[in-house]
Design a protein around this motif. Structure first.
Motif, PDB file in Angstrom:
ATOM      1  N   THR A   8      31.252  37.266  -8.344  1.00 28.62           N
ATOM      2  CA  THR A   8      32.122  37.938  -9.350  1.00 28.62           C
ATOM      3  C   THR A   8      32.597  39.186  -8.686  1.00 28.62           C
ATOM      4  OG1 THR A   8      32.458  38.976 -11.531  1.00 28.62           O
ATOM      5  CG2 THR A   8      30.210  39.322 -10.282  1.00 28.62           C
ATOM      6  N   ASP A   9      33.980  39.214  -8.974  1.00 31.75           N
ATOM      7  CA  ASP A   9      34.721  40.601  -8.530  1.00 31.75           C
ATOM      8  C   ASP A   9      34.016  41.511  -9.625  1.00 31.75           C
ATOM      9  OD1 ASP A   9      36.820  42.333  -7.549  1.00 31.75           O
ATOM     10  OD2 ASP A   9      37.851  41.805  -9.645  1.00 31.75           O
ATOM     11  N   THR A  13      37.386  42.519 -13.907  1.00 35.54           N
ATOM     12  CA  THR A  13      36.664  41.048 -14.085  1.00 35.54           C
ATOM     13  C   THR A  13      35.306  41.253 -14.628  1.00 35.54           C
ATOM     14  OG1 THR A  13      37.712  40.160 -11.957  1.00 35.54           O
ATOM     15  CG2 THR A  13      35.831  39.047 -12.676  1.00 35.54           C
ATOM     16  N   LEU A  14      34.383  41.904 -14.009  1.00 35.62           N
ATOM     17  CA  LEU A  14      33.201  42.010 -14.473  1.00 35.62           C
ATOM     18  C   LEU A  14      33.046  43.402 -15.327  1.00 35.62           C
ATOM     19  CD1 LEU A  14      30.205  41.358 -14.895  1.00 35.62           C
ATOM     20  CD2 LEU A  14      29.727  42.627 -13.047  1.00 35.62           C
ATOM     21  N   PHE A 216      34.673  34.290 -10.078  1.00 40.81           N
ATOM     22  CA  PHE A 216      35.395  34.996 -10.981  1.00 40.81           C
ATOM     23  C   PHE A 216      36.419  35.934 -10.381  1.00 40.81           C
ATOM     24  CE2 PHE A 216      31.205  33.507 -12.927  1.00 40.81           C
ATOM     25  CZ  PHE A 216      31.779  33.092 -13.989  1.00 40.81           C
ATOM     26  N   ASP A 222      41.346  38.450  -4.647  1.00 43.90           N
ATOM     27  CA  ASP A 222      40.050  37.402  -4.808  1.00 43.90           C
ATOM     28  C   ASP A 222      40.796  36.203  -4.569  1.00 43.90           C
ATOM     29  OD1 ASP A 222      38.495  39.238  -6.261  1.00 43.90           O
ATOM     30  OD2 ASP A 222      39.760  39.192  -7.917  1.00 43.90           O
ATOM     31  N   ASN A 253      38.268  40.748 -19.217  1.00 44.62           N
ATOM     32  CA  ASN A 253      37.243  41.525 -18.832  1.00 44.62           C
ATOM     33  C   ASN A 253      36.804  42.426 -20.053  1.00 44.62           C
ATOM     34  OD1 ASN A 253      39.796  42.896 -18.393  1.00 44.62           O
ATOM     35  ND2 ASN A 253      38.820  44.501 -17.530  1.00 44.62           N
ATOM     36  N   VAL A 258      32.863  36.996 -18.414  1.00 47.67           N
ATOM     37  CA  VAL A 258      32.140  36.596 -17.257  1.00 47.67           C
ATOM     38  C   VAL A 258      30.712  36.418 -17.846  1.00 47.67           C
ATOM     39  CG1 VAL A 258      30.910  37.168 -14.956  1.00 47.67           C
ATOM     40  CG2 VAL A 258      33.503  37.464 -15.411  1.00 47.67           C
TER      41      VAL A 258
END
Length: 284
Positions: A8-9, A13-14, A216, A222, A253, A258
């Motif tokens: 995951t980024d 994102t997260l 992700f 990415d 996000n 995620v």
């Protein structure tokens, strides 16, 4: 099947736009999926000295961190590798960036970063992502013994203009690749580096195929990891150019999509439900 490699980024994102995430929920998923043989990676444009703010020392033991867009890999506080832009090129890249009004570069060397403080707004933006930010008067002062893992650029220019500067760097310099990396940001890194190369390193090390990889992300930094991940997942807030490269799309996000997806993966014990998030179905 549970993916063997889950990546995951961080930003957009997260993390939410407030730079927070539901860490306890996320780490519970990490522990549950690691118990089933999964390997977890946080792949981010952030430097490692900033990533430390989001995870406790104990939590960092089991996670791989592919920082500076995959060019500074860390596991259990050990630097595994660092890919760098050639010194004979990076000063020319800085000059090109600064020839565009309102574009402000910063240089990361993995363990710390450098900035010349020419603009207070840019300096404040860089401080958000760097705990160790060293002042200098000229980028010539960076010793040749330092590995230039990333040139980050802050600007308030629109995304279309950012992509024009990205294209100019890619056209003029063979040794680097530049890309947009979210609102107000772009990066330039070593051409044979990047998040995708970090994933390839781990796939080779642990005999994991792209068909066993879940990733992700939200921005074009990415893109390279999506190319080596069968389960390439874009956020609802993703750059449309990244979305075009991904097979799946989940929520935003801001909604911790995620973490919610990972909880569903833990609950179901199999990745097949991801077909519910295939882009064509999202668009129907």
């Amino acid at each position: 099947m549970i993916p063997k490699l889950i990546v995951t980024d961080l930003d957009e994102t997260l993390l939410t736009s407030q730079k927070i995430f539901e860490r306890d929920r996320f780490m519970a998923c990490v522990q549950a999926l690691e118990a089933q043989g999964a390997l977890f990676v946080v792949a981010t444009g952030n430097s490692y000295h900033k990533v430390e703010d989001f995870f406790t020392p104990d939590q960092r033991q089991s996670l791989y961190f592919a920082c500076d867009n995959g060019n500074f890999m860390v596991k259990a506080e050990e630097n595994i590798f660092a890919n760098g832009v050639a010194h004979h090129e990076f000063l020319d890249i800085i000059a090109l960036i600064e020839s565009h009004p309102g574009f402000y570069p910063m240089v990361s060397v993995g363990s710390h970063s450098y900035y010349d403080e020419k603009n207070k707004e840019a300096y404040a933006a860089f401080k958000k992502y760097n705990r160790i930010l060293n002042h200098l008067n000229d980028y010539n002062e960076i010793p040749e013994t330092e590995t230039i893992t990333k040139i980050a650029v802050y600007t308030e220019a629109p995304l279309a203009e950012i992509k024009e500067v990205v294209a100019a760097i890619n056209d003029q310099f063979e040794g680097v690749v530049a890309m947009s990396s979210g609102d107000n940001w772009m990066d330039a890194i070593y051409k044979d580096g990047g998040k995708g190369k970090a994933l390839l390193y781990l796939q080779d090390k642990y005999n994991i195929s792209p068909n066993q990889t879940l990733a992700f992300g939200d921005s074009l930094n990415d893109a390279s990891m999506m190319e080596v991940s069968k389960y390439s997942v874009a956020m609802a807030n993703a750059d449309p150019d990244l979305l075009a490269l991904c097979s799946y799309q989940i929520g935003s996000n801001q909604d911790q999509a995620v973490v919610t997806f990972l909880e569903e993966l833990v609950e179901k014990g199999d990745i097949s439900f991801i077909e519910n998030y295939r882009k064509e179905r999202e668009q129907d």
